[in-house]
Design an enzyme around this catalytic site. Sequence first.
Site, mmCIF file in Angstrom:
data_model
loop_
_atom_site.group_PDB
_atom_site.id
_atom_site.type_symbol
_atom_site.label_atom_id
_atom_site.label_comp_id
_atom_site.label_asym_id
_atom_site.label_seq_id
_atom_site.Cartn_x
_atom_site.Cartn_y
_atom_site.Cartn_z
ATOM 1 N N SER A 135 -50.071 57.267 -46.999
ATOM 2 C CA SER A 135 -49.944 56.339 -48.216
ATOM 3 C C SER A 135 -50.252 55.103 -47.836
ATOM 4 C CB SER A 135 -48.428 56.448 -48.364
ATOM 5 O OG SER A 135 -48.121 55.907 -49.626
ATOM 6 N N PRO A 136 -50.759 54.048 -48.915
ATOM 7 C CA PRO A 136 -50.932 52.602 -48.924
ATOM 8 C C PRO A 136 -49.533 51.965 -48.217
ATOM 9 C CG PRO A 136 -51.680 53.454 -50.866
ATOM 10 C CD PRO A 136 -51.018 54.578 -50.392
ATOM 11 N N ARG A 154 -51.989 54.511 -59.352
ATOM 12 C CA ARG A 154 -50.610 54.556 -58.834
ATOM 13 C C ARG A 154 -49.472 53.878 -60.021
ATOM 14 N NH1 ARG A 154 -47.478 53.600 -53.127
ATOM 15 N NH2 ARG A 154 -48.475 55.689 -52.763
ATOM 16 N N GLN A 173 -57.077 50.772 -52.154
ATOM 17 C CA GLN A 173 -56.247 50.422 -53.472
ATOM 18 C C GLN A 173 -56.407 49.126 -53.623
ATOM 19 O OE1 GLN A 173 -51.850 49.889 -52.920
ATOM 20 N NE2 GLN A 173 -51.701 51.806 -53.912
ATOM 21 N N GLY A 202 -45.891 57.774 -45.876
ATOM 22 C CA GLY A 202 -46.091 56.637 -45.117
ATOM 23 C C GLY A 202 -45.421 56.472 -43.970
ATOM 24 N N ARG A 203 -44.197 55.920 -43.986
ATOM 25 C CA ARG A 203 -43.327 55.886 -42.808
ATOM 26 C C ARG A 203 -43.382 56.970 -41.833
ATOM 27 N NH1 ARG A 203 -40.167 53.606 -46.763
ATOM 28 N NH2 ARG A 203 -39.632 51.653 -46.596
ATOM 29 N N TYR A 251 -46.306 44.764 -59.539
ATOM 30 C CA TYR A 251 -47.324 43.859 -59.334
ATOM 31 C C TYR A 251 -47.956 43.717 -60.910
ATOM 32 C CZ TYR A 251 -46.548 44.970 -54.421
ATOM 33 O OH TYR A 251 -45.721 44.948 -53.264
#
Length: 793
Positions: A414-415, A621, A492, A718-719, A573
Amino acid sequence: MKIAIIGGGPGGLYFAALMKQLDPNHDVTVWERNAASDTFGFGVVFSDETLGGIGNADTVIAEYMSERFARWTDIDIHFQGQQHTVGGQGFAAMSRKELLELLQRRCAELGVDLRFSTLAPDVEELSRDYDLVLAADGLNSAVRSRFAEVFRPSLDVRKSKYMWLGTDLVFEAFKFFVKDTEHGVMQIHGYPYSDEGSTFIVEMHEDVWRNAGFDATEHQPFRPGESDEAAVDAIRTIFAEELEGHEVLVNNSKWINFTTVRNESWRHGNIVLLGDAAHTAHFSIGSGTKLAMEDSLALAACLHEHSELEAALEAYETERRPVVESTQRAAQASLEWFENIGMYKDQNPVQFCFNLLTRSRRITYDNLKLRDPEFAARVDEEFAHTQGIVGSAPAMFQPYRIGGLELKNRIVVSPMDMYSATDGVPGNFHLVHLGSKALGGAGLVMTEMVCVSETGRITPGCSGLYTEAQQESWREIVDFVHSRSTAAIGAQLGHSGRKGSTKLMWEGIDEPLPEGGWEPVGPSAVPYGPDSPAPREISRAEMDQVRDEFVAATVRAAAAGFDLLELHCAHGYLLSSFLSPLANRRGDEYGGSLENRLRYPLEVFDAVRAAWPADKPLTVRLSATDWAPGGNDEHDAVAIARAFVEHGADGVDVSSGQVVKEEKPAYGRSYQTPFADRIRQEVAHKAGVAVIAVGAVSSYDDVNSILLAGRADLCALGRTHLFDPQWTLHAAIEQDYRGPGADWPQQFRAGSRKPPAARTDAVRPRLALVREPETAELPTHLRWTPAKVPASV
């Protein structure tokens, strides 16, 4: 102690019995407004775990119960004219009436003062005269309402209608009848509870309920104990085939909307809530009776272990609340799945069964494989068949094509923003970060949000694609991934909008730069949070400029060799802010309705799509919900996703939140997957568009379960990849998989076998002269075979 109990249901009676057993000198009085012989409902179900606790706490009650149990291990799912049986589950049920009778008898044996057909005195009077007041007065608790300012309850009334019925047809197993009627999908939750009958719960979405005309009695008052006979007659007709000529039994049976009860506190002085008064969990994952009796056991134990009442009640809530909240999270997932069951009516029957079984996320693929390996193998085979794949690779290691890009497996890195660029230029850190994940086996590695301009950055440490130097540095990273691994790499693109000009994450996340920053812009002059500066409302001319910056960054991404491009329209964003009514308060054609709020993000998407190579996939996304009142929700997310798909998106990456600072996410394992599921079922799957699930997906078992149930096509982690850059390869080892979906780099292949640990290295000698026989386990498939079966009507 002198104890007053309001409510003579199973929870109140069991608590009374336990307290008298712990100390016969306790003075315990139970008030119940109904007669001793009154009971509502038919059967109650218990887990083996709960039964073990009951057995440890009171062997007499446990023995009473065990003599009356119906036991079985199978679940039969009837769907699209097929029945599929899944074993190894383990159920025990009994008549609610018999349970109440044995608890009443046990209380009488122990000297509890039982006062049936009697209203309890005023609760404040009880609080003065008794050491402890237990409010076990059910879903509509008067005590909870009386002290609502202290307990601070929330009552979530759900969307489906259900009716609690019985039948004299004795089922052999737990039954799910899922029926696609002319009115919509209806389902039956059924299970045996004795030699003579079964519980028969009818449930459907309110829209289906109205379509079927069940709302004809919506405003008709029913007396206590009276049933909605008109509705029951209709149910007999609709489910005649399932009833096999047997009767439907009623007992205060009328339509109900399930209400999830939560309380911020369960205690007020010497008054404590228990069972449905304190919390409820949807019947599709278990029994409220089970939870109430577990509450009783924990409360009695804490009172016994602490000499001070306040300490005991605090210990009770501290111990019990995490268990209840965990159950409620699973119940919430389950009830939402059944509310939306119509989405799955066209699924392959085997996949549907797996989807149903794993709906609450408590049963997973690995768990099911242990319980019923034969059915798990059938799920694997069916998934491979529908994907057109030959072989027995785990779902996560089966290839997937998104647009024109073939991925070797279903795992996406994941970004993740690293805040480690200099003047927007990614450096060696990014090379190592992304390169290690590519070498670690993921099918697709995504960059962090790459910003389209200097003022479009979140922080001074964010990377960009607005200069030649940035493009060249990204090219070096892309070349490394392509030359050293079989992973694909995607970029991304995004613009920070009103969340820009902030400190690095570890210096103060979302805190504005003290000096040297830039002025953030947004669709409206609405700050992200109370400590954030108000952005300047972006002008039409600036919107054109930002759109062109996205296009220029797209051209650079193509030149750098990226395999996939993702447009970031999530997390508050700039483009996400246009989508959300909480951030977009514009009065022009770019604000107001969802159609207007979509206008600018779609303009940018169209421009990017035109500039990006046609043979390379473009995804988007989204934040599927703002997690805040007045914001976008999952229904808006479906409409937003549909708009992007219609404009040519090859995939939808489904995240959530981070749109407003005051959000209240419902965190939990795979907590965002239901949003991905909904978008896949309602929009993407029919259009041949990929859906990516993300959000607390942390184990390969979770990944396989999501994919096999058809909730998503790819999973982004991700993590998990920060914890273990080679997580994908290690997951392959754990599943004994070797193949093209998990190819080890030549340099690392010596490490492709798990090294032995101290425990596995030791070989133990035989030290027993006579072997003890192994304890027999329950068979995978055990049906309830009653001693007598009533004649059919």
